[in-house]
Design an enzyme around this catalytic site. Structure first.
Site, PDB file in Angstrom:
ATOM      1  N   LYS A  81       9.957 -13.152  -3.215  1.00  0.00           N
ATOM      2  CA  LYS A  81      10.064 -12.326  -4.422  1.00  0.00           C
ATOM      3  C   LYS A  81      11.402 -12.532  -5.121  1.00  0.00           C
ATOM      4  O   LYS A  81      11.608 -12.068  -6.245  1.00  0.00           O
ATOM      5  CB  LYS A  81       9.842 -10.853  -4.080  1.00  0.00           C
ATOM      6  N   THR A  89       1.525  -5.740  -9.046  1.00  0.00           N
ATOM      7  CA  THR A  89       1.041  -4.618  -9.850  1.00  0.00           C
ATOM      8  C   THR A  89       2.195  -3.863 -10.500  1.00  0.00           C
ATOM      9  O   THR A  89       1.970  -3.145 -11.470  1.00  0.00           O
ATOM     10  CB  THR A  89       0.198  -3.637  -9.009  1.00  0.00           C
TER      11      THR A  89
END
Length: 803
Positions: free
Chosen positions: A542, A644
């Site tokens: 990430k 999300t």
């Protein structure tokens, strides 16, 4: 729900008296919260009972969403909204001198998830009820959930998060629906009088699985579905002869439902995790079959009335467990049982990361779950035998379930399901073309895409009421149940009054968050600064590190030239690292050390601040997301399945800074290149590097003076208190190949960040971009996602049709 303020006040006073035998003037916030919770349960109980009864009477096909995580967030405000009585209750409480927002803080965040996977499951069950889909959640009632994150001297420390300490007002214990789950022991097959092989067990460890049900209330309708969470208990015993042995056994059993994701860096931790996975799978499927039998239908018709969804690989044991029950308890032959199982099961893959595609040692399964081991080995044998007549042996060997002494759970889920879906268009393409290509060759019709979504009710209507009110004034409220109606906001993209109001709302939310940070962290932050947000699980892919390296570049730029024309920035992080993930925990320590360095440097004159919030979860996200200007979605292209937080942030008017990874690709397609900030390697370029091995991170360190200075700062004492972590991270980036191409993407990332710096100065242009992002976010509603699951995978009815 039709409820007047007068009636609510009467009901509230009556409930307070019944539960606590006290007057409102004597009560405190805790009593008031539980009184309100009990009252809401009574309001929804009739619809809950009626919904379940209708499902039985009409023999509705029902879907069951099996997930290790359900990251629900606080439910009080959400239930009030879905019942349609939020404003009524808020005003009624105000008449009593009670602040609803204060009551909301009494409720703990259920620690039943870690990140996007669990929050997706929570959004899905909300959307299922709102879309009037007969579908329910099935998981574990973790006593302590994940863990409570604290920072001590910058290091992550994990503490127990006892969210059930004062009870859970929303749940109902259903002891009559408890089932027994068997572990260990010996199992053998013997022919009965009819010549059928029957299993016999001895010396098993029996665990009582007790369900706790919570109502899942649909928005603006009468549907109330169920979230069933299982708690592990020792079965009642009348013949206890050794008290201390009994206590030890009880503690062992109760540990199954104590902690989400126990430390799996050792054998005992992995064994406990496997126990957890089988525990909720077996309990859930036993419960489903018990319910199915109420319809008095033959088990051959199970797939016509039941759909079971495997959310990631954790519930993959659904496949052999349903086979066990059909073979052993319902006495079906193998072929019929297998046909039923495959048609009942469907599977969502959430990752391409190999370490997240679970594998369990076959010896561990054989010891813990001997009958399940037999069934898995037989599934594998029959699959191999059948496919060997159709495909080359190398492909068959690569797709086997049992290989190298391990059981591959993704393989089990794929072979045992009729549908396999990815969660973004790019992710599904990568699954088909690369990660699961062998299976795509065997089962091309199984594969499909269902791009993830979010519940706009929580992430806009609840988390950002000022923005909700603006949208309602501009376009009405049809978007609340038809989210693509948000697209109508584009009509106001050149309306200066609307854009100014949008800017005022963002400023208000930033001020609220700044006040929270001042109260909780004793840190002053500049609300005129760009709020640059990266909130997600801490994982190297990430690339929180890429963000941090850029922050250091700004720090050095200001230190070299205090008059440098840099738009003030507040960088906001929220993330937990898995307890055994040492590298991620080192990154947390490094971020916190850089935060100490920057936040205490008065020479920066408030141009730069870092906020790393502790114990990031749903309630903190609800504070951060409405305040965000920039949404950091900077994973290495091809690594993030969907994401999300990208959807939640764009819905609240943040501008996405992203690689073309996961759902970022679809966000770009929705808002246009000019309204998103794209940088970095593309997926095909990443795989080209993998093929030719031509990436050498040291070259970037040696040839890029900006990077050289930043990386040297990790090891030369510039950052106090993180010497060991700095050296480890430096080595990972420079010496050991930079697995996630952080240095390769740095210049591209920095260039886009500089573009953001200039764009932000033009308020109208920035707010126009924000408005277009909000307008484009409706398509990413979980309402649409679950409607697609219902119609295209589960074949269950819905009163709402998918897009």
């Amino acid at each position: 729900m039709d409820l007047s303020k007068r009636k609510f006040k009467e009901d509230f006073k009556k409930m307070l008296t019944e539960v606590y035998s006290m007057d409102i003037s004597e009560s405190e916030s805790t009593e008031q919260f539980f009184t309100l919770g009990n009252l809401l349960r009574s309001y929804s109980s009739k619809n809950w009972s009626r919904t379940n009864q209708q499902y039985i009477e009409k023999q509705k096909k029902q879907a069951y969403y099996f997930s290790m995580e359900f990251l629900l967030g606080r439910m009080l405000k959400s239930n009030l909204l879905n019942l349609g009585i939020l404003d009524t209750v808020r005003n009624g409480l105000q008449d009593f001198g009670i602040d609803l927002e204060q009551l909301i803080t009494i409720e703990p965040d259920p620690g039943l998830g870690n990140g996007g996977l669990g929050r997706l499951a929570a959004c899905f069950i909300d959307s299922m009820a709102t879309s009037e889909i007969p579908a329910h959640g099935n998981g574990i009632r973790f006593k302590y959930g994940l863990f409570k994150q604290k920072f001590v001297n910058g290091y992550q420390v994990e503490l127990p998060e006892n969210w059930l300490q004062n009870g859970n007002v929303w749940e109902t214990r259903k002891m009559h629906a408890a089932v027994t789950v068997r572990f260990y022991g010996k199992v053998w097959l013997e022919q009965n009088a009819a010549g059928v092989l029957e299993p016999h067990y001895s010396d098993t460890q029996d665990v009582l699985a007790v369900p706790y049900d919570s109502a899942v209330i649909g928005y603006d309708n009468s549907t109330v579905n169920t979230l069933r969470l299982w708690s592990a208990e020792i079965p009642p015993k009348d013949d206890i002869t050794d008290y201390w042995s009994y206590i030890h056994q009880r503690n062992q059993i109760e540990s199954i439902s104590e902690v989400l994701y126990p430390d799996d860096s050792n054998y005992e931790g992995r064994l406990l995790r496997l126990k957890q996975e089988y525990f909720f799978v077996s309990a859930g499927i036993q419960s489903i079959l018990r319910h199915y039998k109420k319809m008095h239908l033959h088990m051959n018709h199970l797939a016509e009335k039941v759909a079971i969804h495997i959310n990631d690989t954790h519930p993959a044991l659904c496949v052999p467990e349903l086979m066990r029950l059909l073979l052993d308890e319902e006495h079906m032959d193998w072929d019929h049982a297998w046909n039923v199982t495959v048609n009942v099961m469907s599977y969502t893959n959430h990752t391409i990361m190999s370490e997240a595609l679970e594998k369990w040692p076959i010896d561990m399964i054989r010891s813990l779950l001997p009958r399940i081991d037999q069934i898995i080995c037989e599934i594998d044998r029959r699959f191999t035998m059948k496919m060997s007549t159709l495909f080359e042996s190398a492909l068959v060997e690569r797709t086997r379930i049992v290989e190298g002494g391990n059981v591959k759970m993704a393989h089990l889920a794929i072979i045992g399901s009729h549908s396999v879906n990815g969660v973004a268009q790019l992710h599904t393409t990568i699954l088909k073309e690369k990660v699961l290509h062998d299976f795509f060759l065997i089962y091309p019709s199984k594969f499909n895409n269902k791009t993830n979504g979010i519940a706009q009710r929580r992430w806009l209507m609840l988390a950002n009421e000022p923005l909700r009110d603006l949208i309602q004034r501009k376009i009405g409220n049809e978007w609340e149940t038809t989210p693509t109606e948000l697209n109508m906001l584009k009509a106001f993209r050149d309306d200066k009054d609307t854009l100014h109001e949008l800017a005022q709302i963002k400023q208000l939310n930033k001020e609220r968050f700044a006040e929270y940070i001042k109260q909780t962290m004793n840190l002053e932050i500049n609300t005129d600064a760009i709020f640059d947000v990266q909130i997600k699980r801490l994982h190297a892919y990430k690339r929180q590190l890429l963000n941090l390296l850029h922050i250091l570049s700004l720090y050095f730029k200001i230190k070299d030239d205090p008059q440098a024309d840099i738009q003030p920035r507040v960088f906001i992080f929220g993330a937990k690292a898995a307890p055994s993930y040492t590298y991620a925990k080192q990154i947390i320590k490094l971020i916190n050390s850089v935060a100490d360095l920057i936040n205490q440097d008065r020479e920066l004159e408030n141009k730069l601040k870092i906020v790393f919030v502790e114990n990031y979860g749903v309630s903190l996200a609800e504070k951060i997301i409405p305040a965000a200007d920039v949404s950091e979605q900077i994973s290495l292209a091809s690594k993030e399945a969907s994401g999300t937080s990208n959807m939640k942030l764009m819905l609240n008017g943040a501008i996405t800074l992203a690689t073309l990874d996961g759902a970022n690709v679809e966000i770009r397609d929705r808002v246009g290149d000019q309204n998103i900030m794209i940088f970095g390697l593309r997926e095909n370029e990443v795989y080209q590097y993998y093929r030719d091995g031509s990436y050498h991170s040291r070259n970037y360190y040696e040839r890029n003076p900006v990077l050289h200075r930043i990386l040297d700062a990790l090891i030369d004492g510039t950052i106090p208190g993180a010497e060991a972590e700095g050296h480890s991270i430096f080595d990972s980036l420079v010496q050991y190949g930079d697995e996630y191409f952080v240095l390769r993407d740095f210049d591209s990332y920095a260039a886009v960040q500089e573009r953001i710096d200039h764009l932000y100065r033009d308020t109208l242009k920035w707010q126009r971009m924000a408005l277009i992002n909000i307008a484009g976010a409706g398509i990413f509603s979980s309402d649409y996602t679950v409607q697609q699951y219902a119609s295209q995978i589960w074949d269950v009815s819905s009163k709402v049709h998918p897009l």
